[in-house]
Scaffold this active site. Structure first.
Site, mmCIF file in Angstrom:
data_model
loop_
_atom_site.group_PDB
_atom_site.id
_atom_site.type_symbol
_atom_site.label_atom_id
_atom_site.label_comp_id
_atom_site.label_asym_id
_atom_site.label_seq_id
_atom_site.Cartn_x
_atom_site.Cartn_y
_atom_site.Cartn_z
ATOM 1 N N ARG A 49 0.956 -1.106 -0.155
ATOM 2 C CA ARG A 49 -0.076 0.163 -0.109
ATOM 3 C C ARG A 49 0.713 1.358 -0.086
ATOM 4 N NH1 ARG A 49 -3.766 -1.699 5.172
ATOM 5 N NH2 ARG A 49 -1.662 -2.147 5.792
ATOM 6 N N ASP A 51 1.354 5.449 0.218
ATOM 7 C CA ASP A 51 0.451 6.489 1.208
ATOM 8 C C ASP A 51 0.030 7.666 0.062
ATOM 9 O OD1 ASP A 51 1.012 5.480 3.531
ATOM 10 O OD2 ASP A 51 2.984 6.350 3.478
ATOM 11 N N TYR A 109 11.983 0.943 -4.065
ATOM 12 C CA TYR A 109 11.494 2.326 -4.007
ATOM 13 C C TYR A 109 12.343 3.018 -4.383
ATOM 14 C CZ TYR A 109 7.022 1.460 -1.442
ATOM 15 O OH TYR A 109 5.590 1.119 -1.289
ATOM 16 N N ARG A 196 10.313 7.270 3.724
ATOM 17 C CA ARG A 196 10.381 8.741 3.802
ATOM 18 C C ARG A 196 11.107 9.188 5.143
ATOM 19 N NH1 ARG A 196 4.135 9.771 3.425
ATOM 20 N NH2 ARG A 196 4.767 11.836 4.057
#
Length: 265
Positions: A49, A51, A109, A196
């Site tokens: 999932r 954000d 990522y 992040r």
């Protein structure tokens, strides 16, 4: 039958991947389009999932259906019903043993960080931004500390629902193209906000607030309050989900993100 899809999306105007009562998520848009093609209610399961504001170059989902449709219907047919910022790239039928989340062995990522005095305009929702000069070498030295299996409690969201904070990072590379810093991370899985939060800590180190060794202290502390604030979602891209070769999943090719920049495997 079970169908697996690979899709990409611009997450700028969505409230994230996961379905919401307001219908503002990527999952909501995808399930609506799939249900129209299948003529039955479709629920999808995702590899990970993302954000609100986070993008994907290679997201994987699977779903079960009784509908008999050609593969082209799950690609071109669904794309015709999706918003322009979401697209199915690939589809195939798989056995019931395949699971988009639990069969995955690695996630990748990419974070794009514009490092210049003034904020971006045209690409403002596609890149993160930091105004002070950042020392690439110091950030890379700090990033190397995170490679391996660790308790990443200092980098997880307070709302993270993962049962364990233990994750294994296999790659954390930082490169520069002009004023753009490219962070490329691979791990068996990531905690909520983990990437992040890592980027925020690397920026603190890059601007000289802390030394690279501070990253060791954060790992040992296992406490989120000592780490940097969560960095902007704008520059974050889910860039790959890896499966055992037996599943014959396609690989991410060279993908243009912004003019002059391509992400490669």
């Amino acid at each position: 039958m079970r169908i697996v899809l690979v899709l990409e999306y611009d997450g700028s105007r969505y409230c994230g991947w996961q379905s919401q009562p307001e219908g503002c998520s990527i999952q909501d848009a995808l399930e609506t389009a799939l249900s129209k093609i299948a003529k039955e209610a479709i629920r999808v399961i995702t590899a990970g999932r993302t954000d609100a504001g986070v993008h994907a170059l290679y997201q994987v989902v699977h779903f079960d259906t009784l509908a008999q449709r050609p593969i082209s219907a799950w690609i071109r047919g669904v794309n015709a019903l999706l918003p322009g910022d979401i697209a199915i790239l690939w589809a195939t039928e798989v056995s019931d043993e395949f699971h988009s989340r639990y069969s995955a062995v690695e996630r990748r990522y990419i974070y794009l960080l514009l490092n210049q005095p003034v904020r971006p305009g045209v690409h403002g929702k596609k890149v993160g931004w930091y105004h002070q000069p950042l020392a690439l070498e110091k950030m890379q030295a700090a990033g190397n500390i995170l490679i391996g299996e660790h308790d990443f409690s200092s980098f997880r969201s307070a709302e993270c629902q993962a049962r364990s904070p233990i994750r294994t990072i296999t790659q954390l590379n930082i490169s520069r193209q002009g004023n753009l810093l490219i962070f490329d991370l691979r791990a068996n899985a990531f905690l909520q906000h983990m990437v992040r939060n890592i980027i925020g800590c690397l920026v603190y180190i890059g601007k000289g607030k802390y030394s690279a060794e501070w990253m060791c202290e954060l790992l040992v502390s296992c406490n989120r309050i000592y780490a940097a604030p969560t960095f902007s979602p704008a520059g974050l891209y889910l860039a790959g989900v890896k499966y055992d070769c037996g599943w014959c999943m396609p690989e991410l090719g060279e993908v243009p993100i912004i003019p002059g920049l391509s992400i490669r495997n």
